[in-house]
Design an enzyme around this catalytic site. Structure first.
Site, PDB file in Angstrom:
ATOM      1  N   HIS A  24      -8.533 -11.341 -26.283  1.00  0.00           N
ATOM      2  CA  HIS A  24      -8.686  -9.886 -26.292  1.00  0.00           C
ATOM      3  C   HIS A  24      -8.262  -9.210 -24.987  1.00  0.00           C
ATOM      4  O   HIS A  24      -9.002  -8.488 -24.342  1.00  0.00           O
ATOM      5  CB  HIS A  24     -10.054  -9.403 -26.800  1.00  0.00           C
ATOM      6  N   HIS A  78     -25.119 -17.337 -28.971  1.00  0.00           N
ATOM      7  CA  HIS A  78     -24.335 -16.123 -28.738  1.00  0.00           C
ATOM      8  C   HIS A  78     -23.600 -15.749 -30.019  1.00  0.00           C
ATOM      9  O   HIS A  78     -23.004 -16.606 -30.669  1.00  0.00           O
ATOM     10  CB  HIS A  78     -23.350 -16.408 -27.595  1.00  0.00           C
ATOM     11  N   GLU A  80     -20.944 -13.676 -30.397  1.00  0.00           N
ATOM     12  CA  GLU A  80     -19.498 -13.409 -30.369  1.00  0.00           C
ATOM     13  C   GLU A  80     -18.761 -14.477 -31.180  1.00  0.00           C
ATOM     14  O   GLU A  80     -19.109 -15.662 -31.148  1.00  0.00           O
ATOM     15  CB  GLU A  80     -18.979 -13.339 -28.925  1.00  0.00           C
ATOM     16  N   ASP A  82     -16.126 -16.219 -31.189  1.00  0.00           N
ATOM     17  CA  ASP A  82     -15.536 -17.484 -30.721  1.00  0.00           C
ATOM     18  C   ASP A  82     -16.573 -18.617 -30.777  1.00  0.00           C
ATOM     19  O   ASP A  82     -16.208 -19.790 -30.740  1.00  0.00           O
ATOM     20  CB  ASP A  82     -14.925 -17.355 -29.322  1.00  0.00           C
ATOM     21  N   HIS A 144     -23.109 -12.019 -21.722  1.00  0.00           N
ATOM     22  CA  HIS A 144     -22.603 -10.681 -21.528  1.00  0.00           C
ATOM     23  C   HIS A 144     -22.742  -9.783 -22.765  1.00  0.00           C
ATOM     24  O   HIS A 144     -22.150  -8.695 -22.798  1.00  0.00           O
ATOM     25  CB  HIS A 144     -21.122 -10.754 -21.112  1.00  0.00           C
ATOM     26  N   ASP A 163     -21.629 -18.762 -22.510  1.00  0.00           N
ATOM     27  CA  ASP A 163     -20.484 -18.259 -21.738  1.00  0.00           C
ATOM     28  C   ASP A 163     -20.656 -18.438 -20.222  1.00  0.00           C
ATOM     29  O   ASP A 163     -19.654 -18.537 -19.498  1.00  0.00           O
ATOM     30  CB  ASP A 163     -20.269 -16.766 -22.035  1.00  0.00           C
ATOM     31  N   TYR A 191     -12.576 -16.174 -15.236  1.00  0.00           N
ATOM     32  CA  TYR A 191     -13.496 -15.914 -16.349  1.00  0.00           C
ATOM     33  C   TYR A 191     -14.591 -14.940 -15.911  1.00  0.00           C
ATOM     34  O   TYR A 191     -14.909 -13.972 -16.606  1.00  0.00           O
ATOM     35  CB  TYR A 191     -14.111 -17.244 -16.820  1.00  0.00           C
ATOM     36  N   HIS A 222     -17.207 -22.759 -22.964  1.00  0.00           N
ATOM     37  CA  HIS A 222     -15.757 -22.818 -22.778  1.00  0.00           C
ATOM     38  C   HIS A 222     -15.446 -23.783 -21.633  1.00  0.00           C
ATOM     39  O   HIS A 222     -16.087 -23.725 -20.573  1.00  0.00           O
ATOM     40  CB  HIS A 222     -15.180 -21.457 -22.367  1.00  0.00           C
TER      41      HIS A 222
HETATM   42 FE1  FEO Z   1     -18.868 -14.012 -25.335  1.00  0.00          FE
HETATM   43 FE2  FEO Z   1     -17.128 -16.969 -25.387  1.00  0.00          FE
HETATM   44  O1  FEO Z   1     -17.933 -15.420 -26.113  1.00  0.00           O
END
Ligand code: FEO
Length: 387
Positions: A24, A78, A80, A82, A144, A163, A191, A222
């Site tokens: 993104h 989380h 999100e 991903d 976040h 994250d 990051y 990640h």
């Molecule tokens: Fe906030 Fe890796 O997603």
């Protein structure tokens, strides 16, 4: 594709996004991973999932250890996508699994997937027994997203940090002592600068809570898993979250006929002569997400734009909008640019920088092409203003 062992009966079963180059708007030159973790205990447990197009890869890794239909518990640290993108497929495979998440996690997952799964909502301090091991939960809202939480396994001293402490880095190595540390650190810094920076106050609270835990392994969602360099990454997070800067000046610009570019060099000369490390960045050649990696520890942010149709250039506006959103604090700034007529761009750059909370210590605007005498004057005047 197989699961990779983290400790006895604990495995990495994530997906590797080798070709990812844009997350993104954040340029991910080294790809990424979406880390999911499988815990083989009396309750077979999966922590987080993967992006939707890597769910098959994740399932293949899980299947190398256990039939995914036997998963009893899924922890969603989380919302999100991903990390939650694999939930719809997984919940079809194991429809009776308990889905552990935070209160905002439940709200977010329902809003994303419109499913009434078997949610088990936890708050900070709650614990959940898996059998021989357990998970303790710590809610970390706005690190976040509102739903974020950490899961800590005291028996193995593992923190599943989602994250936090992550890096966009695709590789076959899993641990921080298997891959060049300088690259891991640069990607962790990028990051933080592009994802976590606006939430630095919340990060400081998270660090304070995490410091009470005995941690031997940090499993982020990640990139690389931390086991040998935890003190180093924690120290970096302390510095980045407290907006500590070094004696460094960024000079970021775009130019039409090289006049603003020559002013950028004159600005750079002033900082060099005052003993600052400098980075000259042409917005046509450097991506804004890479500039942010340098912003994170720079004392000065200097931005230049010529005037086009009564406005600053769109490339400069894009960068300044991105910068303002990521909200670095305690920075000093310089605005500069050339113009033919009108000359609105410099005051517009100055406004952006002021609205970002920076102290704008100097502005320079020049009509048409600056000559050597003017550029020398600019350098000398700026030197007197650099504190
Ligand atoms: Fe906030 Fe890796 O997603």
């Amino acid at each position: 594709m197989k699961a990779e062992k983290i400790k006895d009966n604990i495995y990495w079963v994530g997906g590797i996004d080798w070709g990812l180059r844009n997350f993104h708007g954040y340029i991910t030159q080294r790809g990424s991973t979406y880390n999911a973790y499988l815990i083989m205990d009396e309750k077979i447990t999966l922590i987080d999932t993967a992006k939707y197009y890597l769910v098959d890869e994740m399932l293949e890794r899980i299947s190398s250890i256990v039939d995914p239909a036997k998963i009893d518990v899924i922890v969603s640290n989380h919302v999100e996508m991903d990390h939650s993108g694999g939930l719809p497929r997984l919940m079809e495979i194991c429809p009776n699994a308990t889905l552990i998440t935070s209160p905002n996690g439940e709200k977010g997952l329902k809003a994303h997937y419109k499913k009434d799964w078997d949610f088990h909502v936890v708050k900070s301090g709650d614990s959940f027994s898996l059998g021989k091991r357990s998970l303790n939960f710590l809610l970390t809202p706005m690190v976040h997203w509102p739903d974020n939480m950490l899961s800590y396994m005291p028996e193995e001293k593992i923190l599943f940090s989602n994250d936090s402490f992550g890096q966009h880095l695709a590789c076959s190595e899993r641990f921080d002592d298997q891959y060049p540390l300088d690259i891991i650190m640069v990607e962790a810094k990028k990051y933080y600068a592009n994802i976590v920076l606006p939430y630095s106050a919340q990060v400081q609270k998270e660090l304070a809570e995490a410091s009470k835990l005995d941690i031997q392994i940090v499993c982020p969602s990640h990139g690389i898993i931390w086991r040998s360099h935890i003190p180093e990454i924690v120290e970096c997070y302390k510095q980045w979250s407290s907006n500590q800067t070094v004696k460094k000046a960024l000079i970021i610009y775009d130019t039409m006929w090289n006049s603003t570019k020559s002013m950028a060099y004159a600005v750079m000369d002033a900082f060099s002569e005052k003993g600052y490390a400098t980075r000259l960045m042409d917005l046509n050649e450097t991506h804004i997400s890479d500039i942010m990696t340098e912003v994170i520890d720079s004392e000065y942010i200097c931005v230049g734009s010529p005037t086009l149709n009564n406005h600053l250039l769109p490339t400069v506006a894009e960068f300044l909008t991105y910068l303002k959103g990521l909200s670095p604090k305690k920075r000093k700034a310089v605005a500069f640019g050339s113009f033919g007529w009108g000359g609105q761009s410099v005051s517009q750059v100055e406004s952006y920088l002021s609205e970002s909370g920076f102290d704008v210590e100097a502005t320079f605007k020049h009509q048409y092409v600056p000559d050597k005498k003017y550029l020398k004057q600019l350098t000398e005047e700026l030197k007197t203003k650099i504190s």
